[in-house]
Design a protein around this motif. Structure first.
Motif, PDB file in Angstrom:
ATOM      1  N   UNK A  14     -15.373  34.092 -18.077  1.00 44.38           N
ATOM      2  CA  UNK A  14     -15.407  34.087 -19.538  1.00 44.38           C
ATOM      3  C   UNK A  14     -16.299  32.991 -20.105  1.00 44.38           C
ATOM      4  N   UNK A  15     -16.303  31.826 -19.463  1.00 39.37           N
ATOM      5  CA  UNK A  15     -16.911  30.661 -20.116  1.00 39.37           C
ATOM      6  C   UNK A  15     -18.086  30.028 -19.384  1.00 39.37           C
ATOM      7  N   UNK A  16     -17.912  29.743 -18.070  1.00 45.54           N
ATOM      8  CA  UNK A  16     -18.860  28.804 -17.465  1.00 45.54           C
ATOM      9  C   UNK A  16     -20.279  29.367 -17.332  1.00 45.54           C
ATOM     10  N   UNK A  17     -20.397  30.652 -17.034  1.00 45.60           N
ATOM     11  CA  UNK A  17     -21.744  31.225 -16.905  1.00 45.60           C
ATOM     12  C   UNK A  17     -22.497  31.107 -18.230  1.00 45.60           C
ATOM     13  N   UNK A  18     -21.841  31.510 -19.298  1.00 50.47           N
ATOM     14  CA  UNK A  18     -22.478  31.486 -20.617  1.00 50.47           C
ATOM     15  C   UNK A  18     -22.792  30.055 -21.051  1.00 50.47           C
ATOM     16  N   UNK A  19     -21.871  29.134 -20.780  1.00 50.49           N
ATOM     17  CA  UNK A  19     -22.103  27.735 -21.172  1.00 50.49           C
ATOM     18  C   UNK A  19     -23.258  27.128 -20.370  1.00 50.49           C
ATOM     19  N   UNK A  20     -23.335  27.476 -19.090  1.00 55.80           N
ATOM     20  CA  UNK A  20     -24.447  26.981 -18.284  1.00 55.80           C
ATOM     21  C   UNK A  20     -25.758  27.546 -18.821  1.00 55.80           C
ATOM     22  N   UNK A  21     -25.743  28.836 -19.160  1.00 60.84           N
ATOM     23  CA  UNK A  21     -26.944  29.476 -19.669  1.00 60.84           C
ATOM     24  C   UNK A  21     -27.416  28.783 -20.958  1.00 60.84           C
ATOM     25  N   UNK A  22     -26.460  28.416 -21.806  1.00 61.31           N
ATOM     26  CA  UNK A  22     -26.845  27.814 -23.085  1.00 61.31           C
ATOM     27  C   UNK A  22     -27.261  26.353 -22.963  1.00 61.31           C
ATOM     28  N   UNK A  23     -26.579  25.614 -22.082  1.00 61.52           N
ATOM     29  CA  UNK A  23     -26.699  24.153 -22.143  1.00 61.52           C
ATOM     30  C   UNK A  23     -27.452  23.493 -20.993  1.00 61.52           C
ATOM     31  N   UNK A  24     -27.555  24.182 -19.862  1.00 59.53           N
ATOM     32  CA  UNK A  24     -28.110  23.508 -18.684  1.00 59.53           C
ATOM     33  C   UNK A  24     -29.606  23.787 -18.594  1.00 59.53           C
ATOM     34  N   UNK A  25     -30.388  22.711 -18.545  1.00 53.41           N
ATOM     35  CA  UNK A  25     -31.843  22.853 -18.534  1.00 53.41           C
ATOM     36  C   UNK A  25     -32.309  23.603 -17.292  1.00 53.41           C
ATOM     37  N   UNK A  26     -31.798  23.185 -16.138  1.00 53.99           N
ATOM     38  CA  UNK A  26     -32.160  23.855 -14.891  1.00 53.99           C
ATOM     39  C   UNK A  26     -31.155  23.453 -13.821  1.00 53.99           C
ATOM     40  N   UNK A  27     -31.040  24.272 -12.778  1.00 58.48           N
ATOM     41  CA  UNK A  27     -30.222  23.888 -11.626  1.00 58.48           C
ATOM     42  C   UNK A  27     -31.163  23.752 -10.430  1.00 58.48           C
ATOM     43  N   UNK A  28     -31.140  22.591  -9.791  1.00 53.78           N
ATOM     44  CA  UNK A  28     -31.960  22.372  -8.604  1.00 53.78           C
ATOM     45  C   UNK A  28     -31.124  22.609  -7.353  1.00 53.78           C
ATOM     46  N   UNK A  29     -31.810  23.024  -6.281  1.00 52.97           N
ATOM     47  CA  UNK A  29     -31.133  23.247  -5.006  1.00 52.97           C
ATOM     48  C   UNK A  29     -31.495  22.143  -4.023  1.00 52.97           C
ATOM     49  N   UNK A  30     -30.517  21.699  -3.243  1.00 59.38           N
ATOM     50  CA  UNK A  30     -30.799  20.715  -2.185  1.00 59.38           C
ATOM     51  C   UNK A  30     -30.249  21.243  -0.860  1.00 59.38           C
ATOM     52  N   UNK A  31     -30.926  20.886   0.230  1.00 60.16           N
ATOM     53  CA  UNK A  31     -30.564  21.390   1.558  1.00 60.16           C
ATOM     54  C   UNK A  31     -29.560  20.484   2.261  1.00 60.16           C
ATOM     55  N   UNK A  32     -29.118  20.945   3.430  1.00 57.61           N
ATOM     56  CA  UNK A  32     -28.082  20.222   4.180  1.00 57.61           C
ATOM     57  C   UNK A  32     -28.542  18.832   4.614  1.00 57.61           C
ATOM     58  N   UNK A  33     -29.795  18.731   5.067  1.00 58.79           N
ATOM     59  CA  UNK A  33     -30.273  17.416   5.528  1.00 58.79           C
ATOM     60  C   UNK A  33     -30.335  16.436   4.366  1.00 58.79           C
TER      61      UNK A  33
END
Ligand code: PLP
Length: 318
Positions: free
Chosen positions: A234-253
């Motif tokens: 209900x909430x977190x996907x839409x809130x992330x879409x509106x408010x989060x500039x970008x999501x970066x990925x980091x690897x295991x190492x």
């Protein structure tokens, strides 16, 4: 969120903001670490759990609560329940490390382990809620939980009014949603950057697709992050879409190096999920536009000491 902030006092700590001299020097900018590792349960999840449980009507509280968790939310719910003397049932998947299972059991909660994945555990928890009249406390997609997590941002803005960028780990997105809503209400210009591990990054995949998609789960050092965003989110996907500039990925190492860095250079214990922000800043990369005054949220410290020592030995040069 201000109401949540008042309500949770007593069970939740105001955590320190520690200057990172090592990162500030390396990156030539100001970096502080928000040490949610210092909560009594070892992670920020106690904020949302406390706010949600204290918000239940007295009758529901007496019957008890049920939660599904990758570990830290379960521990938080079990801890709050014990503090308030109410029954708790925690449903855990088989990816949850032994250390987290044992800690939750030691808090007196009834634990159901070895469930196939988050979706399966959620099904079991919701069934138990129906059968026994327990209140289901979602790990992230719940208004009270999001409001509780958002209190992290209220503290940061009080402790460091000049901050211009927040770097926040992302699992189901409850933490970053709460932080973003609180932060943007007070400071619309504040840049909110998410970080997650690159093994089946659920929220990242959903944002790429522009809708909720199933990605599955895979074991990772960041064991507090995996799990699909349920289709009825209900909430977190839409809130992330509106408010989060970008999501970066980091690897295991990178995560392992960040945990070693935290221990060696900062003298703090950080678990994999809690170290993804540090991992992002430690890897030189061109797709990250650094702020002038950065706060990195270090979300939790629930890692086996022997495992952490081993990782630190494998990465002596961080
Ligand atoms: C739960 C958790 C996260 C992710 O929080 P979400 O609200 O699921 O995005 C990050 N770090 C730790 C240590 C956690 O326990």
């Amino acid at each position: 969120m201000r109401a949540a902030s008042e309500r949770i006092q007593g069970l939740v700590r105001e955590t320190p903001l520690k200057p990172s001299l090592a990162l500030s020097e390396r990156l030539d900018t100001i970096v502080h670490l928000k040490l949610e590792t210092m909560q009594d349960t070892g992670a920020f999840k106690v904020r949302g759990a406390t706010n949600a449980i204290l918000g239940l009507p007295e009758v529901s509280r007496r019957v008890g609560v049920v939660a599904v968790s990758s570990g830290n939310h379960g521990r938080a719910v079990a801890w709050v329940a014990r503090s308030l003397d109410i029954p708790a049932v925690i449903c855990l998947t088989r990816l949850v490390p032994e250390v987290k299972v044992r800690t939750i059991q030691a808090l007196g909660a009834e634990v159901i382990t070895d469930l196939a994945d988050q979706a399966d555990a959620t099904r079991v928890a919701r069934e138990l809620a129906r059968e026994r009249g327990l209140s289901y406390i979602d790990p992230f997609d719940d208004r009270a939980v999001i409001a509780g997590q958002g209190t992290v941002a209220l503290e940061i803005l009080k402790q460091r009014p000049s901050v211009d960028q927040l770097i926040v780990p992302v699992g189901g997105g409850g933490l970053i949603s709460g932080i973003a809503v609180a932060a943007h209400a007070l400071r619309p210009d504040l840049r909110i950057i998410g970080v997650t591990n690159d093994r089946k990054p659920a929220m990242w995949e959903c944002l790429q697709a522009g809708r909720i998609v199933a990605v599955g789960e895979e074991a990772t050092l960041a064991d507090a992050l995996p799990g699909d965003i349920p289709p009825d989110n209900e909430y977190t996907f839409e809130l992330c879409r509106q408010h989060v500039e970008t999501i970066h990925l980091v690897g295991e190492t990178a995560i392992a190096r960040a945990m070693a860095f935290a221990l060696r250079r900062e003298r703090i214990v950080v678990e994999g999920a809690g170290a993804v922000g540090l991992a992002l800043l430690l890897e030189p990369r061109t797709d990250l536009e650094l702020g002038r005054d950065i706060v990195v949220v270090c979300t939790g410290d629930n890692v086996m000491p022997d495992r952490l020592i081993q990782l630190a030995q494998e990465h002596p040069d961080v």
